[in-house]
Write a protein that holds these residues in place. Structure first.
Motif, PDB file in Angstrom:
ATOM      1  N   TYR C 271       0.815  -1.221   0.000  1.00 32.70           N
ATOM      2  CA  TYR C 271       0.000   0.000   0.000  1.00 32.70           C
ATOM      3  C   TYR C 271       0.849   1.273   0.000  1.00 32.70           C
ATOM      4  N   ASP C 272       1.883   1.296  -0.791  1.00 38.16           N
ATOM      5  CA  ASP C 272       2.704   2.500  -1.002  1.00 38.16           C
ATOM      6  C   ASP C 272       3.329   3.016   0.285  1.00 38.16           C
ATOM      7  N   TYR C 273       3.622   2.134   1.220  1.00 33.69           N
ATOM      8  CA  TYR C 273       4.248   2.634   2.442  1.00 33.69           C
ATOM      9  C   TYR C 273       5.626   3.205   2.160  1.00 33.69           C
ATOM     10  N   GLU C 274       6.252   2.764   1.030  1.00 34.08           N
ATOM     11  CA  GLU C 274       7.567   3.296   0.723  1.00 34.08           C
ATOM     12  C   GLU C 274       7.492   4.771   0.355  1.00 34.08           C
ATOM     13  N   SER C 275       6.305   5.259  -0.014  1.00 30.37           N
ATOM     14  CA  SER C 275       6.204   6.662  -0.414  1.00 30.37           C
ATOM     15  C   SER C 275       5.872   7.585   0.761  1.00 30.37           C
ATOM     16  N   TYR C 276       5.647   7.005   1.943  1.00 31.99           N
ATOM     17  CA  TYR C 276       5.385   7.854   3.096  1.00 31.99           C
ATOM     18  C   TYR C 276       6.702   8.185   3.788  1.00 31.99           C
ATOM     19  N   ASP C 277       6.731   9.344   4.382  1.00 33.77           N
ATOM     20  CA  ASP C 277       7.939   9.781   5.074  1.00 33.77           C
ATOM     21  C   ASP C 277       7.778   9.466   6.557  1.00 33.77           C
ATOM     22  N   PHE C 278       8.396   8.394   6.997  1.00 37.65           N
ATOM     23  CA  PHE C 278       8.347   8.072   8.421  1.00 37.65           C
ATOM     24  C   PHE C 278       9.587   7.266   8.778  1.00 37.65           C
ATOM     25  N   GLU C 279       9.868   7.184  10.037  1.00 40.01           N
ATOM     26  CA  GLU C 279      11.072   6.488  10.475  1.00 40.01           C
ATOM     27  C   GLU C 279      10.727   5.329  11.387  1.00 40.01           C
ATOM     28  N   ILE C 280      11.647   4.403  11.432  1.00 40.20           N
ATOM     29  CA  ILE C 280      11.458   3.233  12.284  1.00 40.20           C
ATOM     30  C   ILE C 280      12.296   3.423  13.536  1.00 40.20           C
ATOM     31  N   PRO C 281      11.671   3.622  14.676  1.00 38.26           N
ATOM     32  CA  PRO C 281      12.464   3.747  15.903  1.00 38.26           C
ATOM     33  C   PRO C 281      13.090   2.407  16.280  1.00 38.26           C
ATOM     34  N   VAL C 282      14.352   2.479  16.663  1.00 39.05           N
ATOM     35  CA  VAL C 282      15.081   1.264  17.000  1.00 39.05           C
ATOM     36  C   VAL C 282      15.745   1.460  18.355  1.00 39.05           C
ATOM     37  N   GLY C 283      15.620   0.462  19.198  1.00 36.75           N
ATOM     38  CA  GLY C 283      16.237   0.557  20.518  1.00 36.75           C
ATOM     39  C   GLY C 283      17.686   0.127  20.478  1.00 36.75           C
ATOM     40  N   GLU C 284      18.304   0.160  21.645  1.00 36.39           N
ATOM     41  CA  GLU C 284      19.731  -0.113  21.686  1.00 36.39           C
ATOM     42  C   GLU C 284      20.045  -1.306  22.585  1.00 36.39           C
TER      43      GLU C 284
END
Lengths: 245, 227, 427
Positions: C271-284
């Motif tokens: 569903y075109d998620y590649e065209s949305y501007d968002f980030e994936i939060p990643v823990g440490e």
């Protein structure tokens, strides 16, 4: 659905009983749509790759013999060009009508961003396959669920017990096609069985051994179980409601 | 309650004159009122939320609906200190003995609300693993329809429990609330009753094994017909 | 695809070492003889009816003093046999079962199921339908995370966030209700489209909600982020490394909390998620605190997606359903006036949709992790097999590993931090 047969031809033909339908997903062998892992698998294992199918436009299925599943899957996990490090799912499919049960592995490679589905067909008289718990720990509960609901035995599984149904469930394996939706017993019998369980249905053997006699519960049925709260300590062990308070 | 023991049992159809001031019945009715008033305004619910209905039950306890207004401020997670069991959600045969045990652990007087279609009848889950209505396992006072019921429905159900408490008589307490020790950990309904309530009843046209043998249209229910 | 690690403004608790484990301060050495007490390990049963198990989970713990030696989860107390029941329902009727599975984020399950069936049948849905589903899925991701935030805070001892988050959840309940007529059991999707066109002003309602949510999230952050109790109870608790998490099949925030940036929306976009501007939060560090931070940040990222999708909505005019009478119901007025449409209507309602023989596994990123809907058809109107790859089932299987060597009190925190929903574990 790559050939010219319309997807909706079955509408004109009308419904067919599922016992008459043979499942034949479309085979695609054109190299343009080939999956790199499938090519590599064929090079590596040759005859062991029984079939290759493409469904839903771009989902690739590889059929392998059940006795070589561990070998092929571990190669898929460890080979640097494959690296299927995430086991998404282990499940089974029963098409009914005496056809073999399929064990389905859904694999995904985080590095190559590729998905692959591997299937093994098990004939109904030999429902046994090697467990892949040694490769992916994720398989542990998933295989237990398949064992519970389909009755497929996974050899060398560390802890193969029923997981969703009660351990003494006597009606069979529910997701098999020959299992009626409402169960094999009458509702009254199911209720009676559910409420007449004793200690060994709540705890597994090693847990009972650990708990020892001091924590043993009285049997559920009978007036001595809980007349008016004398057996409080035991009852709390049972439902655990007081455990955190 | 030694006082109550000396009062002669109430006779059905007794004359209203006996309820006048100074008679024993006057005293018990006042005590009834006092005890019932305190009971119904400090009901401690035992929330047994298993599935979707449990979320609506949580919504009923949270800010917008605020069940605490009705005296249910304290949720009692221990059955021994609870007054009303709210069974919210699906109950499986694997869970049925636990449900029965919780009910047995609750002390009298106790009430039970069966919240939602699944708890009351099995709902859409006319399948091998589901109890077809918790009233086959424990007695139920109020059934709440809905899938899931809105929090208002639950509040209304608890108000019905309060109304039920308001009508209780203390001198009947020993009779109505007596528990047979032999009934502990046993299903409430007998085999015949379970069979009669758990037959397919129309929500399962695609699935039952005896479809066709039971009529599910409205005409077959005599109560629906206007003579 | 470069994954950006979101910089959390908050520093670690100074008593934590760099590996996330607590650094013990120097204690005065006490020279006591080894106690000569013969002791056995103790068995403790928690559940199936217990307020902190989030449903009917049952855990059996072997305790050495207060330390958990071994934990054995028992599940199945809510096994409602969805998958068996699905084999007796037509393709569209199964939708009503999906939202009873994860009642914390029902719309994601509705969407995921029909997306899988559409992939199997080769249907491409309309642009407007795609946007609507993206809005619904992101809204329900927030919906699920909000409940998790409230109950997680409650499990570590803070009651107030529960009331705050439920206030926001009530707004989403209202949005659900105005679209679908139900607060939880939405059943909003159909194969090839949605149950109906968006009601008037619904998108504005979503936007109002999006504008109001950050304030509540900030409030919860103020309450929790610098709360010494929360830090002490979550940092260094329930640590799992990235490799282990992957091997155990963890997905979603639990995997990302351990530093593996796997998100189906980025790695297998739909569903075109590649065209949305968002980030994936990643823990440490992979502990409870990182999982907490990842989820709160994910809600903010979902808000970004929601705003972008709402902006695109006016440009995507057109029908909501696929304009194919063999899949979508005709308009009601047509069915009343036109013989052809009425026959289509009749056939669709009585027979159901005919799916061609085939199968499809469609993964989406649900609020709990990767949700896969695996449907198999033999050409009839009902599925031969409908299998749900349950994210919390696989996540829960790692619980014994997470609990190893922790104190009993940490069990509640760890269990809350992996965000389970029993309806979907037991199915």
């Amino acid at each position: 659905m790559a050939d010219d047969k319309s997807s909706f031809d079955s509408v004109a033909e009308g419904p067919r009983p599922s016992s008459e339908v043979t499942v034949s997903p479309v085979k695609v062998d054109s190299p343009a749509r080939a999956h790199p892992s499938v090519t590599a698998l064929t090079d590596q294992f040759g005859e062991a790759i029984l079939r290759h199918e493409v469904v839903a436009t771009d989902q690739h299925i590889v059929f392998i013999p059940p006795d070589r599943n561990l070998e092929i899957l571990s190669w898929l996990r460890d080979d640097l060009d494959q690296q299927y490090d995430l086991l998404r799912d282990v499940t089974a499919v029963d098409y009914g009508g005496g056809r073999p049960l399929q064990v389905v592995y859904q694999l995904f490679s985080l590095f190559h961003k590729q998905a692959l589905r591997v299937k093994c067909e098990l004939p109904l008289d030999a429902l046994e396959i090697e467990s892949v718990c040694g490769l992916w720990m994720a398989a542990n509960w998933l295989e237990r669920e398949v064992y519970d609901l389909f009755g497929i035995t996974f050899k060398n599984h560390p802890d193969l017990r029923r997981i969703l149904m009660p351990p003494d469930y006597a009606e069979g394996h529910p997701l098999r096609k020959d299992f009626p939706l409402r169960g094999r017993f009458s509702r009254a019998e199911q209720t009676r069985r559910a409420l007449s369980q004793d200690l060994k249905h709540y705890y597994f053997d090693d847990e009972i051994e650990l708990g020892g006699e001091s924590q043993a519960l009285p049997p559920m049925d009978g007036p001595q179980a809980l007349p008016s709260g004398e057996n409080e300590a035991e009852a709390e062990v049972e439902t655990g409601v007081e455990a955190s308070e | 309650m030694g006082l109550i023991d000396k009062v002669p049992p109430r006779v059905v159809g007794e004359s209203p004159a006996l309820l006048g001031e100074g008679t024993p019945a006057f005293l018990t009715s006042k005590i009834d009122f006092l005890v019932n008033w305190s009971r119904r305004n400090s009901l401690w619910p035992m929330p047994l939320g298993t599935a979707c209905c449990g979320i609506e039950m949580m919504a009923a306890f949270a800010s917008d609906f605020d069940l605490a207004r009705f005296g249910m401020e304290r949720m009692s997670f221990s059955p021994r200190q609870a007054d009303v069991l709210i069974c919210a959600g699906r109950v499986t045969y694997k869970f049925a003995p636990v449900l029965r045990r919780i009910w047995d652990q609750m002390t009298q007087p106790k009430w039970c609300v069966s919240m939602g279609a699944c708890a009351s009848t099995g709902g859409v889950f006319d399948v091998y693993s589901m109890v077809q209505g918790i009233d086959t396992v424990i007695p139920v006072d109020v059934y709440v329809p809905g899938c899931p019921p809105r929090p208002e429905s639950l509040i209304y159900a608890l108000m019905m429990i309060q109304e039920k408490i308001r009508q209780e008589k203390l001198d009947q307490h020993a009779i109505l609330r007596a528990e047979d020790p032999a009934a502990v950990a046993k299903p409430r309904a007998d085999a015949e009753e379970i069979a009669s309530v758990s037959g397919p009843f129309g929500n399962s046209t695609q699935q039952n094994r005896v479809s066709g043998s039971v009529r599910t249209d409205a005409i077959s229910r005599p109560g629906d017909r206007i003579p | 695809m470069a994954q950006k690690t979101v910089e959390f403004t908050l520093g670690r608790n100074p008593e934590m070492g760099m590996d996330g484990r607590p650094v013990m301060g120097p204690l005065a050495p006490i020279d006591l003889p080894e106690p000569d007490i013969e002791s056995d390990n103790m068995l403790l049963n928690i559940g199936p009816q217990h307020p902190a198990t989030h449903g009917v989970l049952r855990l059996i713990c072997e305790l050495d003093g207060e330390t958990i030696v071994r934990c054995i989860p028992h599940i199945g107390y809510l096994h409602s046999s969805f998958e068996k029941l699905g084999e007796y329902r037509t393709w569209n009727q199964v939708v009503t079962l999906t939202d009873r599975m994860d009642y914390l984020a029902p719309l994601i399950y509705n969407c995921a199921y029909v997306m899988s069936v559409e992939a199997m049948m080769g249907i491409e849905v309309t642009e407007r339908c795609k946007l609507t589903r993206v809005i619904m899925m992101e809204m329900d991701r927030i919906f699920g995370h909000l409940l998790w935030l409230g109950t997680f805070a409650m499990d570590v001892g803070a009651f107030t966030p529960f009331l705050y988050t439920f206030e926001e959840r009530e707004k989403i309940y209202t949005l659900h209700e105005s679209y679908t007529g139900a607060r939880i059991t939405t059943s909003a999707t159909r194969v090839g489209g949605m149950m109906s066109e968006m009601p008037e002003g619904w998108d504005q309602g979503v936007r109002d909600f999006c504008n109001g949510l950050p304030r509540t999230l900030d409030e919860c952050d103020t309450l929790l982020n610098e709360n010494g109790l929360l830090l002490g109870r979550t940092q260094g608790i329930g640590v799992i490394s990235g490799e282990d998490a992957l091997n155990y099949g963890l997905t979603g925030p639990n995997l990302r909390g351990s530093g593996v940036p796997y998100d189906v929306r980025k790695d297998q976009p739909y569903y075109d998620y590649e065209s949305y501007d968002f980030e994936i939060p990643v823990g440490e560090y992979g502990d409870c605190h990182d999982r907490y931070l990842v989820r709160t940040e994910e809600m903010r990222q979902s808000l970004r997606i929601l705003h972008q999708a709402l902006d695109r909505l006016p440009k995507a005019e057109g029908p909501m359903d696929v304009p194919d009478p063999r899949i979508s119901l005709p308009a009601k007025t047509d069915a009343m006036n036109d013989m052809e449409s009425m026959i289509h209507h009749f056939k669709l309602v009585t027979d159901g949709i005919h799916a061609p023989a085939g199968e499809s596994y469609f993964p989406v990123e649900a609020s709990k992790g990767e949700l896969g809907m695996y449907v198999v058809s033999d050409g009839g109107t009902k599925p031969v097999r409908w299998r749900v790859r349950p994210p919390s089932f696989v996540n829960l299987a790692a619980l014994p590993k997470l609990l190893e060597g922790h104190l009993l009190a940490d069990l509640i925190t760890i269990n809350a931090s992996i965000d389970i929903v029993l309806g979907e574990i037991d199915r």
